[in-house]
Design a protein around this motif. Structure first.
Motif, PDB file in Angstrom:
ATOM      1  N   UNK A   1       0.825  -1.212   0.000  1.00 47.74           N
ATOM      2  CA  UNK A   1       0.000   0.000   0.000  1.00 47.74           C
ATOM      3  C   UNK A   1       0.855   1.257   0.000  1.00 47.74           C
ATOM      4  N   UNK A   2       1.945   1.236   0.751  1.00 42.68           N
ATOM      5  CA  UNK A   2       2.779   2.433   0.846  1.00 42.68           C
ATOM      6  C   UNK A   2       3.438   2.749  -0.492  1.00 42.68           C
ATOM      7  N   UNK A   3       3.833   1.732  -1.207  1.00 41.27           N
ATOM      8  CA  UNK A   3       4.440   1.965  -2.521  1.00 41.27           C
ATOM      9  C   UNK A   3       3.409   2.416  -3.548  1.00 41.27           C
ATOM     10  N   UNK A   4       2.235   1.824  -3.494  1.00 36.66           N
ATOM     11  CA  UNK A   4       1.237   2.099  -4.530  1.00 36.66           C
ATOM     12  C   UNK A   4       0.460   3.387  -4.290  1.00 36.66           C
ATOM     13  N   UNK A   5       0.314   3.792  -3.011  1.00 34.37           N
ATOM     14  CA  UNK A   5      -0.559   4.930  -2.709  1.00 34.37           C
ATOM     15  C   UNK A   5       0.180   6.154  -2.178  1.00 34.37           C
ATOM     16  N   UNK A   6       1.137   5.969  -1.287  1.00 35.59           N
ATOM     17  CA  UNK A   6       1.789   7.126  -0.698  1.00 35.59           C
ATOM     18  C   UNK A   6       2.901   7.675  -1.565  1.00 35.59           C
ATOM     19  N   UNK A   7       3.735   6.815  -2.128  1.00 39.40           N
ATOM     20  CA  UNK A   7       4.845   7.313  -2.932  1.00 39.40           C
ATOM     21  C   UNK A   7       4.379   8.067  -4.170  1.00 39.40           C
TER      22      UNK A   7
END
Length: 485
Positions: free
Chosen positions: A465-471
């Motif tokens: 999720x952090x790679x797909x949404x936050x970055x």
């Protein structure tokens, strides 16, 4: 080894579903404590000082000397443990010798066609009395930005007001000038704008789309809540017009996601209902909330109890966010995005934001302010776009802002995320831009703990999720958040 002591303000433990998480406060880094680290940390929490004899007596039966020594060295390297006789370490202050701007905010018109009850702008006036910025001032502002951003590949111009769409002629001129001028220097320029959406037209939306503006709409939720405060100068509610224009905007706009900013005021605090309406019914990409606590008309500000309830509601929405993130979905709650970004990246701030360092605001006379919120206030300015930045004066402000030990910030566990809080919030509420936002302190500490819990749960269930949404969100964001490292 002599006696060691725990530097309590450099470490903060949060237990999450059986995981003992330790936040290294100076860097906001997160570590999971293993068995030996838990025991060592708990021992130092119980005892004011620990010498080798006490260590052997308490932990020797469970852990070997080499394992204990390795753990102690790790804690010493992080300054979580320190020699019990060592003197206190003063907070380092980074000398400011240049102002590496990335963003310039142009206050293009003091006039606004709305008369929102909670507006903080001290120079705000009616459209007929609005004072518009001229092109020469805007041009000089952009040239100052290019000069100060000589080492940057990308710069950002923000159009602000009043209502910025009431000076579209200037915005068009600035864009026409800035794009080729930046290209001459091998730079990319981004444009950002916050609008009340009342003046949007299909032609304007298409023009913004062509130039890839980062657009944010100010809107306070469903009709009854929005119309409570966001009225025309004549006192008429604006929801119907704004909602109609927003639907048109979101149907046509393709270049960048469009977010909405909500101001929570007394009586307008239904976080869940507001989010559901703006995200799920109108279709905004993200919804962000800003509680009003220091506006000029106190009756609209949230008191401490209302503010606490608002944060509890934000945590309720945050739990929905976590549940969705664990499934790989994003419900578009920008406050949670920012919180998790701070935790995931290990934010390390010495000052609360980029105001005065990576970002300055310009008024119609070309005077330089810390940020857009200070335009029209009685706070000092820091030079002019024609004569340049008064670097010694501005550097003095930034250097003073780095050390708020006198206010208790030195020992606060969220100091590397908060760094004392918004200068303008402090100025408006307490008359001192350096005074911490006391009314937020306990709530923000609880909010960060909630963020740590949320981060751990998402990492356990769906780390992608952090790679797909936050970055991706970070790379497409508007003004860069500048911090002193």
């Amino acid at each position: 080894m002599g006696a060691l002591t725990l530097i309590r303000h450099n470490a903060h433990r949060v237990d999450v579903d059986g995981h003992a998480m330790l936040m290294h406060v100076p860097t906001t880094s997160l570590f999971e404590l293993d068995g030996v680290a838990r025991d060592v940390y708990d021992l130092f929490r119980r005892a004011p000082a620990v010498d080798p004899d006490l260590m052997r007596a308490e932990l020797g039966p469970r852990h070997g000397p080499d394992t204990l020594s390795e753990c102690l060295q790790s804690f010493l390297a992080l300054d979580i443990l320190r020699d019990a006789e060592a003197a206190d370490i003063p907070r380092p202050v980074v000398k400011v010798e240049e102002i590496p701007l990335s963003t310039i905010i142009l206050n293009v018109n003091t006039g606004c066609n709305l008369a929102c009850t909670y507006c903080y702008k001290e120079d705000l006036t009616t459209p007929a009395k609005g004072q518009k910025m001229g092109f020469q001032t805007a041009k000089a502002s952009f040239e100052l930005l290019l000069k100060q951003a000589h080492a940057r590949d990308r710069v950002n111009v923000v159009f602000f007001g009043g209502e910025p769409l009431s000076n579209m002629a200037l915005i068009r001129e600035v864009v026409a000038y800035a794009l080729p001028r930046a290209a001459e220097l091998g730079k990319t320029v981004d444009f950002s704008l916050t609008t009340n959406a009342t003046l949007l037209t299909p032609e304007l939306v298409d023009w913004f789309d062509t130039h890839r503006f980062a657009l944010t709409v100010s809107m306070d939720g469903p009709k009854a809540l929005h119309d409570a405060n966001r009225k025309t100068v004549g006192g008429k509610g604006t929801y119907d017009l704004v909602a109609r224009n927003v639907r048109m905007l979101l149907a046509r706009y393709r270049s960048r996601p469009v977010g909405v900013r909500v101001t929570l005021t007394r009586g307008v605090t239904d976080v869940i209902g507001i989010h559901d309406h703006l995200k799920n019914e109108l279709g905004f990409h993200e919804v962000g909330f800003g509680p009003a606590t220091s506006g000029p008309i106190a009756v609209f500000n949230l008191d401490q109890e209302a503010l606490k309830r608002a944060f509890e509601d934000m945590k309720t929405l945050g739990r929905r966010y976590v549940e969705a993130a664990c499934r790989g979905e994003n419900i578009g709650f920008s406050n949670m995005h920012q919180l998790l970004t701070d935790i995931a990246q290990g934010t390390k701030k010495a000052v609360p934001c980029g105001a005065g360092l990576g970002m300055l605001a310009v008024d119609k006379e070309g005077e330089l302010h810390l940020c857009h919120r200070f335009v029209g206030s009685n706070q000092p300015t820091y030079g002019n776009v024609e004569t340049g930045i008064d670097i010694p004066k501005l550097a003095g402000f930034i250097e003073t802002a780095q050390d708020r030990s006198a206010f208790g910030c030195k020992t606060c566990r969220i100091r590397s995320i908060c760094a004392g809080g918004c200068y303008h919030e402090s100025y408006a509420r307490q008359g001192d831009p350096f005074a911490p936002v006391w009314h937020y302190c306990d709530l923000m500490r609880d909010w960060v703990d909630f963020g740590i819990e949320s981060y751990v749960r998402i990492m356990q269930a769906n780390p992608s999720f952090f790679r797909s949404q936050l970055e991706p969100r970070i790379t497409r964001s508007g003004p860069a958040r500048e911090v002193l490292q």
